[in-house]
Scaffold this motif. Structure first.
Motif, short mmCIF file in Angstrom:
data_model
loop_
_atom_site.label_atom_id
_atom_site.label_comp_id
_atom_site.label_asym_id
_atom_site.label_seq_id
_atom_site.Cartn_x
_atom_site.Cartn_y
_atom_site.Cartn_z
N GLU A 122 -3.19 0.23 -16.83
CA GLU A 122 -1.68 0.07 -16.89
C GLU A 122 -1.08 -0.40 -15.56
OE1 GLU A 122 2.11 2.36 -18.70
OE2 GLU A 122 0.11 3.48 -18.24
N ALA A 123 -1.52 0.47 -14.58
CA ALA A 123 -0.92 0.17 -13.19
C ALA A 123 -1.33 -1.19 -12.80
CB ALA A 123 -1.73 1.23 -12.05
N ILE A 124 -2.36 -1.73 -13.21
CA ILE A 124 -2.75 -3.32 -12.77
C ILE A 124 -1.48 -4.21 -13.82
CG2 ILE A 124 -4.42 -5.16 -12.75
CD1 ILE A 124 -6.57 -2.77 -12.25
N ASP A 125 -1.57 -3.91 -14.91
CA ASP A 125 -0.73 -4.84 -15.94
C ASP A 125 0.84 -4.58 -15.31
OD1 ASP A 125 -0.53 -6.11 -18.22
OD2 ASP A 125 0.04 -4.39 -19.27
N VAL A 126 1.31 -3.57 -14.90
CA VAL A 126 2.70 -3.54 -14.56
C VAL A 126 2.93 -3.89 -13.16
CG1 VAL A 126 3.20 -1.94 -16.39
CG2 VAL A 126 2.62 -1.16 -13.95
N GLY A 127 1.79 -4.19 -12.32
CA GLY A 127 1.78 -4.75 -10.97
C GLY A 127 2.16 -3.41 -9.97
N VAL A 128 1.66 -2.26 -10.33
CA VAL A 128 1.58 -1.28 -9.19
C VAL A 128 0.51 -1.79 -8.17
CG1 VAL A 128 0.97 1.03 -8.63
CG2 VAL A 128 2.40 0.50 -10.76
N TYR A 129 -0.68 -2.36 -8.93
CA TYR A 129 -1.61 -2.89 -7.84
C TYR A 129 -1.85 -4.31 -8.35
CZ TYR A 129 -2.92 2.28 -7.42
OH TYR A 129 -2.98 3.59 -7.29
N LYS A 130 -1.80 -5.30 -7.31
CA LYS A 130 -1.75 -6.43 -7.51
C LYS A 130 -3.20 -7.27 -7.22
CE LYS A 130 3.15 -7.15 -6.92
NZ LYS A 130 3.54 -5.66 -7.05
N PRO A 131 -3.42 -8.45 -7.46
CA PRO A 131 -4.50 -9.05 -7.04
C PRO A 131 -4.80 -8.86 -5.56
CG PRO A 131 -3.82 -10.36 -8.72
CD PRO A 131 -2.70 -9.30 -8.41
N GLY A 132 -6.03 -8.30 -5.09
CA GLY A 132 -6.56 -8.45 -3.57
C GLY A 132 -6.29 -7.06 -3.17
N ASP A 133 -5.36 -6.10 -3.86
CA ASP A 133 -5.22 -4.57 -3.47
C ASP A 133 -6.60 -3.79 -3.63
OD1 ASP A 133 -2.55 -5.16 -3.12
OD2 ASP A 133 -1.76 -3.92 -4.78
N ARG A 134 -6.68 -3.12 -2.66
CA ARG A 134 -7.84 -2.14 -2.80
C ARG A 134 -7.93 -0.95 -3.35
NH1 ARG A 134 -11.04 1.32 1.44
NH2 ARG A 134 -8.94 1.27 2.53
N LEU A 135 -8.89 -0.61 -4.30
CA LEU A 135 -8.48 0.74 -4.94
C LEU A 135 -9.57 1.61 -4.36
CD1 LEU A 135 -8.04 -0.66 -8.89
CD2 LEU A 135 -6.63 -0.09 -7.00
N VAL A 136 -9.18 2.83 -4.20
CA VAL A 136 -9.85 3.99 -3.28
C VAL A 136 -9.83 5.19 -4.53
CG1 VAL A 136 -9.91 5.46 -1.41
CG2 VAL A 136 -9.14 3.04 -1.21
N GLU A 137 -11.13 5.76 -4.56
CA GLU A 137 -11.31 6.98 -5.64
C GLU A 137 -10.51 7.80 -5.22
OE1 GLU A 137 -15.18 8.11 -6.13
OE2 GLU A 137 -16.10 6.30 -6.64
N SER A 138 -10.38 8.52 -4.07
CA SER A 138 -9.54 9.62 -3.70
C SER A 138 -8.11 9.47 -3.93
CB SER A 138 -9.90 10.04 -2.24
OG SER A 138 -9.56 9.01 -1.22
N ASP A 139 -7.74 8.23 -3.55
CA ASP A 139 -6.13 8.00 -3.88
C ASP A 139 -5.69 7.71 -5.31
OD1 ASP A 139 -6.05 7.73 -0.81
OD2 ASP A 139 -6.13 5.39 -0.99
N LEU A 140 -6.66 7.38 -5.94
CA LEU A 140 -6.44 7.11 -7.48
C LEU A 140 -6.46 8.44 -8.12
CD1 LEU A 140 -8.63 4.12 -8.22
CD2 LEU A 140 -6.17 4.15 -8.30
N ALA A 141 -7.34 9.17 -7.80
CA ALA A 141 -7.36 10.79 -8.39
C ALA A 141 -6.32 11.55 -7.97
CB ALA A 141 -8.77 11.37 -7.69
N GLU A 142 -5.56 11.32 -6.79
CA GLU A 142 -4.52 12.09 -6.42
C GLU A 142 -3.23 11.54 -7.13
OE1 GLU A 142 -1.97 13.27 -2.47
OE2 GLU A 142 -3.80 11.87 -2.41
N ARG A 143 -3.23 10.22 -7.12
CA ARG A 143 -2.11 9.55 -7.82
C ARG A 143 -2.04 10.19 -9.42
NH1 ARG A 143 1.39 4.98 -8.19
NH2 ARG A 143 0.89 4.28 -6.35
#
Length: 214
Positions: A17-38
């Motif tokens: 959903e975060a990708i779909d609504v543009g929170v994360y855009k093409p080229g953005d790096r996804l980090v496990e610890s950041d996602l877990a906290e978010r």
């Protein structure tokens, strides 16, 4: 369903959903610890969700990191070819199988979405709901599954063709024509109308990309 499987599903849905609504855009790096906290989810289901998204080509490797994938020209063209055919089939089947209630809902959606012309972001979300309603009206679960994957991949495009000048009004007129054909139970006309709608959206996007390069 076990708690682990439930968490995995939730983590996957949240990231998607975060990708779909543009929170994360093409080229953005996804980090496990950041996602877990978010998202307030442990790292294990996050890791499993990232692996699943990578398998679906929604994420790609950049060295040791995972980033949101982007589509090059050929990938975009391939996606639109598939989308055009699958959407056309969905419209054909909807003309054959949709209930009167489903057709009425589609008509009401077109009317409501007319009020969103001029707001590309809101209309883009409404556009996806409209197309999903047609998918469901096809009453073919396997087609719905394939179209769901296609629409997820569409989220990898940074812009919407509805942002092009004048496109919103034209797209809404096309939506009305599609629903009218479904309402008449004209399978051939419904399929062709939706395929033409996707072709025009693709051409609009190609012009947007050409303008951006210029």
């Amino acid at each position: 369903m076990s708690q682990s499987r439930s968490n995995q599903k939730d983590a996957y849905a949240l990231i998607l959903e975060a990708i779909d609504v543009g929170v994360y855009k093409p080229g953005d790096r996804l980090v496990e610890s950041d996602l877990a906290e978010r998202f307030g989810v442990s790292r294990t289901p996050i890791r499993e969700a990232l692996q699943r998204l990578e398998t679906q080509s929604l994420l790609e490797r950049d060295g040791r990191s995972l980033i949101v994938a982007s589509l090059d020209h050929n990938q975009m063209a391939e996606l639109y070819v598939v989308r055009r055919e699958l959407e056309g089939l969905a419209a054909q089947l909807a003309a054959r199988h949709a209930t009167e209630e489903e057709i009425k809902v589609l008509k009401e959606m077109v009317e409501a979405d007319n009020q969103l012309v001029g707001d590309p972001s809101a209309l883009s979300k409404a556009n996806r709901r409209f197309h999903e309603q047609i998918h469901l009206a096809s009453h073919n679960r396997y087609l719905v599954q394939q179209l769901d994957l296609v629409h997820r991949t569409m989220a990898l495009m940074a812009t919407t063709s509805l942002a092009a000048e004048g496109r919103s009004e034209i797209a809404q007129s096309e939506h009305k024509g599609i629903v009218d054909a479904i309402g008449r139970r004209d399978e051939a006309a419904a399929g062709e109308a939706l395929k033409e709608h996707i072709s025009i959206a693709f051409m609009t996007r190609l012009k947007q990309d050409a303008s951006g390069r210029g």
